[in-house]
Design a protein around this motif. Structure first.
Motif, mmCIF file in Angstrom:
data_model
loop_
_atom_site.group_PDB
_atom_site.id
_atom_site.type_symbol
_atom_site.label_atom_id
_atom_site.label_comp_id
_atom_site.label_asym_id
_atom_site.label_seq_id
_atom_site.Cartn_x
_atom_site.Cartn_y
_atom_site.Cartn_z
ATOM 1 N N GLN A 33 0.835 -1.203 0.000
ATOM 2 C CA GLN A 33 0.000 0.000 0.000
ATOM 3 C C GLN A 33 0.871 1.254 0.000
ATOM 4 O O GLN A 33 0.589 2.213 -0.714
ATOM 5 N N ALA A 34 1.942 1.243 0.780
ATOM 6 C CA ALA A 34 2.853 2.397 0.815
ATOM 7 C C ALA A 34 3.451 2.637 -0.570
ATOM 8 O O ALA A 34 3.502 3.767 -1.054
ATOM 9 N N ARG A 35 3.887 1.573 -1.217
ATOM 10 C CA ARG A 35 4.470 1.712 -2.554
ATOM 11 C C ARG A 35 3.414 2.188 -3.555
ATOM 12 O O ARG A 35 3.696 3.024 -4.410
ATOM 13 N N ALA A 36 2.191 1.706 -3.429
ATOM 14 C CA ALA A 36 1.120 2.137 -4.336
ATOM 15 C C ALA A 36 0.858 3.631 -4.191
ATOM 16 O O ALA A 36 0.670 4.336 -5.187
ATOM 17 N N ALA A 41 -0.246 8.463 -9.339
ATOM 18 C CA ALA A 41 -0.190 9.674 -10.159
ATOM 19 C C ALA A 41 -0.333 10.920 -9.292
ATOM 20 O O ALA A 41 0.364 11.916 -9.511
ATOM 21 N N ARG A 42 -1.208 10.879 -8.305
ATOM 22 C CA ARG A 42 -1.426 12.054 -7.443
ATOM 23 C C ARG A 42 -0.173 12.405 -6.665
ATOM 24 O O ARG A 42 0.208 13.564 -6.585
ATOM 25 N N TYR A 43 0.487 11.396 -6.063
ATOM 26 C CA TYR A 43 1.712 11.674 -5.323
ATOM 27 C C TYR A 43 2.788 12.209 -6.268
ATOM 28 O O TYR A 43 3.510 13.144 -5.926
ATOM 29 N N MET A 60 11.459 6.458 3.140
ATOM 30 C CA MET A 60 11.777 5.048 3.300
ATOM 31 C C MET A 60 10.507 4.258 3.548
ATOM 32 O O MET A 60 9.576 4.774 4.148
ATOM 33 N N ILE A 61 10.472 3.032 3.077
ATOM 34 C CA ILE A 61 9.405 2.096 3.419
ATOM 35 C C ILE A 61 10.032 1.075 4.352
ATOM 36 O O ILE A 61 10.971 0.376 3.989
#
Length: 65
Positions: A33-36, A41-43, A60-61
């Protein structure tokens, strides 16, 4: 947001200038989810603004905290 502080500890590594005055930790359901969110596009639309407002430019994740 999981945590935020204005008590950021500055460690000089690799010749980087000192960081900012705040550290923010965000919690996501999981690393996917963090990577998504990071790759969304918004980020990506906001990324230049975030980079202009942060020193150093570190994100960082961390799978477990």
């Amino acid at each position: 947001m999981l945590a935020g502080t204005d008590q950021t500890v500055h460690l000089r590594e690799g010749g980087r200038p000192p960081g900012g005055t705040h550290t923010v930790v965000l919690r996501f359901r999981d690393a996917e989810q963090a990577r998504a969110v990071y790759e969304s596009a918004r980020y990506q639309e906001l990324l230049d603004e975030r980079l202009a407002a942060t020193v150093p430019f570190t994100a960082m994740i961390v799978p477990e905290l």
